[in-house]
Scaffold this motif. Sequence first.
Motif, PDB file in Angstrom:
ATOM      1  N   ALA A  62      35.573  10.072  29.476  1.00 35.05           N
ATOM      2  CA  ALA A  62      36.951  10.348  29.877  1.00 35.05           C
ATOM      3  C   ALA A  62      37.935   9.668  28.928  1.00 35.05           C
ATOM      4  CB  ALA A  62      37.193   9.869  31.302  1.00 35.05           C
ATOM      5  N   SER A  63      38.941  10.414  28.535  1.00 36.89           N
ATOM      6  CA  SER A  63      39.976   9.873  27.662  1.00 36.89           C
ATOM      7  C   SER A  63      40.877   8.930  28.436  1.00 36.89           C
ATOM      8  CB  SER A  63      40.818  11.018  27.087  1.00 36.89           C
ATOM      9  OG  SER A  63      41.899  10.499  26.356  1.00 36.89           O
ATOM     10  N   ARG A  64      41.363   7.926  27.757  1.00 37.47           N
ATOM     11  CA  ARG A  64      42.355   7.033  28.350  1.00 37.47           C
ATOM     12  C   ARG A  64      43.776   7.503  28.001  1.00 37.47           C
ATOM     13  NH1 ARG A  64      40.296   2.647  30.653  1.00 37.47           N
ATOM     14  NH2 ARG A  64      42.198   1.430  30.515  1.00 37.47           N
ATOM     15  N   GLU A  65      43.867   8.540  27.185  1.00 34.61           N
ATOM     16  CA  GLU A  65      45.163   9.080  26.781  1.00 34.61           C
ATOM     17  C   GLU A  65      45.533  10.268  27.673  1.00 34.61           C
ATOM     18  OE1 GLU A  65      47.036   7.641  24.421  1.00 34.61           O
ATOM     19  OE2 GLU A  65      45.447   6.155  24.280  1.00 34.61           O
ATOM     20  N   PRO A  66      46.829  10.459  27.935  1.00 33.84           N
ATOM     21  CA  PRO A  66      47.235  11.627  28.719  1.00 33.84           C
ATOM     22  C   PRO A  66      46.815  12.918  28.021  1.00 33.84           C
ATOM     23  CG  PRO A  66      49.062  10.101  28.446  1.00 33.84           C
ATOM     24  CD  PRO A  66      47.955   9.636  27.537  1.00 33.84           C
ATOM     25  N   GLY A  67      46.472  13.910  28.803  1.00 30.08           N
ATOM     26  CA  GLY A  67      46.142  15.205  28.237  1.00 30.08           C
ATOM     27  C   GLY A  67      45.126  15.929  29.082  1.00 30.08           C
ATOM     28  N   GLY A  68      44.630  17.038  28.567  1.00 27.16           N
ATOM     29  CA  GLY A  68      43.663  17.835  29.300  1.00 27.16           C
ATOM     30  C   GLY A  68      44.348  18.822  30.215  1.00 27.16           C
ATOM     31  N   LEU A  88      61.063   6.703  39.395  1.00 26.52           N
ATOM     32  CA  LEU A  88      59.943   5.867  39.830  1.00 26.52           C
ATOM     33  C   LEU A  88      59.146   5.292  38.650  1.00 26.52           C
ATOM     34  CD1 LEU A  88      58.634   7.918  42.882  1.00 26.52           C
ATOM     35  CD2 LEU A  88      59.774   5.680  42.921  1.00 26.52           C
ATOM     36  N   GLY A  89      59.535   5.652  37.423  1.00 27.50           N
ATOM     37  CA  GLY A  89      58.889   5.066  36.257  1.00 27.50           C
ATOM     38  C   GLY A  89      57.967   5.982  35.481  1.00 27.50           C
ATOM     39  N   ALA A  90      57.854   7.239  35.885  1.00 30.55           N
ATOM     40  CA  ALA A  90      57.079   8.199  35.096  1.00 30.55           C
ATOM     41  C   ALA A  90      57.840   8.500  33.809  1.00 30.55           C
ATOM     42  CB  ALA A  90      56.846   9.479  35.889  1.00 30.55           C
ATOM     43  N   LYS A  91      57.114   8.951  32.799  1.00 29.12           N
ATOM     44  CA  LYS A  91      57.715   9.320  31.507  1.00 29.12           C
ATOM     45  C   LYS A  91      57.591  10.827  31.308  1.00 29.12           C
ATOM     46  CE  LYS A  91      58.325   4.995  30.454  1.00 29.12           C
ATOM     47  NZ  LYS A  91      59.539   4.408  30.934  1.00 29.12           N
ATOM     48  N   GLU A  92      58.626  11.423  30.749  1.00 31.34           N
ATOM     49  CA  GLU A  92      58.594  12.863  30.505  1.00 31.34           C
ATOM     50  C   GLU A  92      57.443  13.229  29.581  1.00 31.34           C
ATOM     51  OE1 GLU A  92      61.299  15.695  27.847  1.00 31.34           O
ATOM     52  OE2 GLU A  92      62.368  14.993  29.641  1.00 31.34           O
ATOM     53  N   TRP A  93      56.662  14.220  29.962  1.00 31.09           N
ATOM     54  CA  TRP A  93      55.587  14.770  29.132  1.00 31.09           C
ATOM     55  C   TRP A  93      56.056  16.105  28.572  1.00 31.09           C
ATOM     56  CZ3 TRP A  93      51.142  13.218  27.018  1.00 31.09           C
ATOM     57  CH2 TRP A  93      50.179  14.158  26.661  1.00 31.09           C
ATOM     58  N   GLU A  94      56.579  16.942  29.464  1.00 31.84           N
ATOM     59  CA  GLU A  94      57.173  18.222  29.075  1.00 31.84           C
ATOM     60  C   GLU A  94      58.461  18.381  29.871  1.00 31.84           C
ATOM     61  OE1 GLU A  94      55.951  22.906  28.889  1.00 31.84           O
ATOM     62  OE2 GLU A  94      55.419  21.794  30.685  1.00 31.84           O
ATOM     63  N   ASP A 111      52.417   9.612  34.680  1.00 29.10           N
ATOM     64  CA  ASP A 111      52.657   8.556  35.661  1.00 29.10           C
ATOM     65  C   ASP A 111      52.449   7.184  35.011  1.00 29.10           C
ATOM     66  OD1 ASP A 111      49.902   7.885  35.737  1.00 29.10           O
ATOM     67  OD2 ASP A 111      49.555   8.861  37.657  1.00 29.10           O
ATOM     68  N   PRO A 112      52.808   6.109  35.669  1.00 27.66           N
ATOM     69  CA  PRO A 112      52.655   4.781  35.065  1.00 27.66           C
ATOM     70  C   PRO A 112      51.204   4.376  34.795  1.00 27.66           C
ATOM     71  CG  PRO A 112      54.246   4.694  36.856  1.00 27.66           C
ATOM     72  CD  PRO A 112      53.591   6.053  36.915  1.00 27.66           C
ATOM     73  N   PHE A 113      50.250   5.233  35.176  1.00 22.85           N
ATOM     74  CA  PHE A 113      48.833   4.915  35.039  1.00 22.85           C
ATOM     75  C   PHE A 113      48.143   5.794  34.010  1.00 22.85           C
ATOM     76  CE2 PHE A 113      50.738   4.473  39.149  1.00 22.85           C
ATOM     77  CZ  PHE A 113      50.764   3.091  39.245  1.00 22.85           C
ATOM     78  N   GLY A 114      48.957   6.624  33.297  1.00 28.68           N
ATOM     79  CA  GLY A 114      48.445   7.429  32.194  1.00 28.68           C
ATOM     80  C   GLY A 114      47.979   8.828  32.552  1.00 28.68           C
ATOM     81  N   ASN A 115      48.288   9.308  33.759  1.00 31.75           N
ATOM     82  CA  ASN A 115      47.881  10.643  34.195  1.00 31.75           C
ATOM     83  C   ASN A 115      49.032  11.629  34.066  1.00 31.75           C
ATOM     84  OD1 ASN A 115      45.202   9.860  35.453  1.00 31.75           O
ATOM     85  ND2 ASN A 115      46.615   8.510  36.530  1.00 31.75           N
ATOM     86  N   VAL A 116      48.733  12.866  33.701  1.00 34.75           N
ATOM     87  CA  VAL A 116      49.752  13.905  33.608  1.00 34.75           C
ATOM     88  C   VAL A 116      49.877  14.589  34.965  1.00 34.75           C
ATOM     89  CG1 VAL A 116      50.492  16.021  32.467  1.00 34.75           C
ATOM     90  CG2 VAL A 116      49.299  14.260  31.156  1.00 34.75           C
ATOM     91  N   LEU A 117      51.092  14.606  35.505  1.00 35.90           N
ATOM     92  CA  LEU A 117      51.393  15.243  36.777  1.00 35.90           C
ATOM     93  C   LEU A 117      52.342  16.400  36.501  1.00 35.90           C
ATOM     94  CD1 LEU A 117      51.284  15.164  39.929  1.00 35.90           C
ATOM     95  CD2 LEU A 117      53.273  13.646  39.815  1.00 35.90           C
ATOM     96  N   GLY A 118      51.910  17.615  36.814  1.00 33.19           N
ATOM     97  CA  GLY A 118      52.723  18.798  36.582  1.00 33.19           C
ATOM     98  C   GLY A 118      53.413  19.245  37.853  1.00 33.19           C
TER      99      GLY A 118
END
Length: 135
Positions: A62-68, A88-94, A111-118
């Motif tokens: 599993a990657s530790r980087e956002p993606g997939g 809440l501290g998330a960073k823009e991905w798209e 999210d602050p834990f490195g997961n992409v939430l769409g």
Amino acid sequence: MLRGMATVNFYADDLEAAKDWYSELFGIAPYFQVPGGYYEFRIGDYHHEFGIINRAYAPAAASREPGGAIVNWHVDDITAVFDRLLELGAKEWEPITKRGDSGFVTASVVDPFGNVLGIMTNPHYLEVLAKTGSA
């Protein structure tokens, strides 16, 4: 064949912080837990399961980087939800992006834990809700 999304799992190094962050976002506490390993929420119109797993249990590759793959959750007001995620501290991905002229709009954050939430507004989702009487 695929019949519907059952559980989406995200990984977090700091499981307790992730539980707290998602509890704040969803406005509910997890309904199920395995201490030190897993928290699960039921959210949305169909009570889909959203799990957070201690990253120590992630597959070795599993990657530790956002993606997939990105699961896009339907929201009624994409701007309000996107803004709340950023607060809440998330960073823009798209950024919020209109997809043609049929009413589909998407956005995603990390999210602050490195997961992409769409998130998205999705007319098809609303049609299904209307047909089931859940709208």
